[in-house]
Design an enzyme around this catalytic site. Structure first.
Site, PDB file in Angstrom:
ATOM      1  N   ARG A 226      38.051  44.688  40.029  1.00  9.86           N
ATOM      2  CA  ARG A 226      39.399  45.002  39.556  1.00  9.86           C
ATOM      3  C   ARG A 226      40.239  45.485  40.745  1.00  9.86           C
ATOM      4  NH1 ARG A 226      38.382  42.374  35.730  1.00  9.86           N
ATOM      5  NH2 ARG A 226      38.534  42.922  33.509  1.00  9.86           N
ATOM      6  N   HIS A 274      43.381  35.865  40.226  1.00  8.65           N
ATOM      7  CA  HIS A 274      42.551  36.388  39.127  1.00  8.65           C
ATOM      8  C   HIS A 274      42.052  35.248  38.227  1.00  8.65           C
ATOM      9  CE1 HIS A 274      41.810  40.303  36.675  1.00  8.65           C
ATOM     10  NE2 HIS A 274      40.825  39.432  36.501  1.00  8.65           N
TER      11      HIS A 274
END
Length: 311
Positions: A226, A274
């Site tokens: 993350r 992502h």
């Protein structure tokens, strides 16, 4: 009594979920936000990336909250009823996608492809020494289902693999480290570091100057955890000083990166938006249906989150 399942995420994927539910669980009244049926208070199950506000009062009969993705760090746990089970997404598409992405990234770094891309831009023909996979030490931070699947792929290619996690694990063919006391030894033997940690208070800013300094000089980073786990300035300094040689980043903070951010143009950083691993709508819906059946039978659900740990 009709069981209502509410989906609040990408509506295009939601329509695929609806068809899977229609075929495999027709007894469930599947709804896509904002359609909550005639009795919104009767919603028993909710799948969401970000749940609606006032979930406790809006859905007083809610029994399970499912994340539509692999993580749950987007949930404000303090705003959820304390006894409400929270389940993260565990499905084959997520695992396979991550295995493909990380395996490609490690092979790219192992065979010096970033250096050759820079040489091509400079019109420079310069063969570099070739190492065998067994000579390259790869380390994975995080030994959950994704970390273990990635390690299975890398060990099959012959890489010298290790893994680190907060609690003790055993993985075939992998040297496993656990806890803060064993982190330095893990880092010291890692040439390519892969971050697959969940985002918690303990892992926020985990990838910092102190951690990079414990890696062998010239190590590389593959970050697929993350964005908030990485201290941007520390990564840039480590690359510019030669402490790290390359970084492949699929996650950033914020997302997307603003124009002018130094990651966009740094010659030793590769960015992807992502996309390392995405839920596949059919298998995701099937995974949730399987969990609904486990819940109805009083069996443990796959991906049930430990609120104390945050994953």
């Amino acid at each position: 009594m009709t069981t209502t399942f509410l989906y609040k995420s990408d509506p295009v994927r939601g329509r695929i979920w609806a068809e899977v539910f229609r075929q495999q669980a027709p007894e469930i009244d599947f709804r896509i936000w904002p359609d909550m049926g005639d009795d919104p208070a009767g919603v028993r199950f909710l799948a969401a990336w970000t749940p609606p506000d006032d979930i406790a009062t809006r859905f007083p009969q809610l029994q399970v909250l499912f994340s539509s993705g692999a993580g749950v760090d987007q949930f404000d746990m303090s705003a959820l009823p304390p006894a409400l089970p929270v389940v993260r997404m565990v499905e084959p598409g997520i695992v396979q996608g991550m295995v493909e992405y990380v395996t490609h990234a490690v092979l790219d770094l192992h065979r010096d492809r970033p250096a050759y891309r820079r040489q091509q831009q400079a019109a420079e023909w310069k063969p570099l020494p070739v190492k065998m996979a067994r000579e390259r030490r790869v380390g994975v931070l995080g030994l959950g289902s994704l970390g273990q699947a990635v390690l299975g792929s890398l060990t099959s290619l012959g890489f010298d693999c290790a893994g680190w996690s907060r609690s003790r694990h055993a993985v075939d063919g992998v040297q496993c480290f656990a806890g803060a006391d064993e982190l330095p030894a893990f880092l010291a033997r890692t040439d390519i570091l892969i971050c697959l940690l969940p985002l918690t208070d303990a892992t926020r800013s985990f990838l910092d100057a102190r951690l990079f300094a414990q890696l062998p000089a010239g190590a590389a980073l593959v970050h697929v955890g993350r964005g908030p786990q990485l201290v941007d300035a520390d990564l840039l300094a480590a690359l510019d000083e030669g402490r790290l040689s390359e970084a492949m980043l699929d996650v950033t903070e914020p997302e997307p990166l603003p124009a002018g951010h130094p990651f966009w143009s740094h010659p030793r950083i590769q960015l992807t938006p992502h996309i390392a691993s995405m839920t596949q709508p059919v298998s995701a819906a099937e995974a949730v249906i399987g969990n609904l059946r486990r819940f109805a039978a009083g069996q443990p659900m796959t991906g049930l989150v430990d609120r104390a740990r945050g994953y």
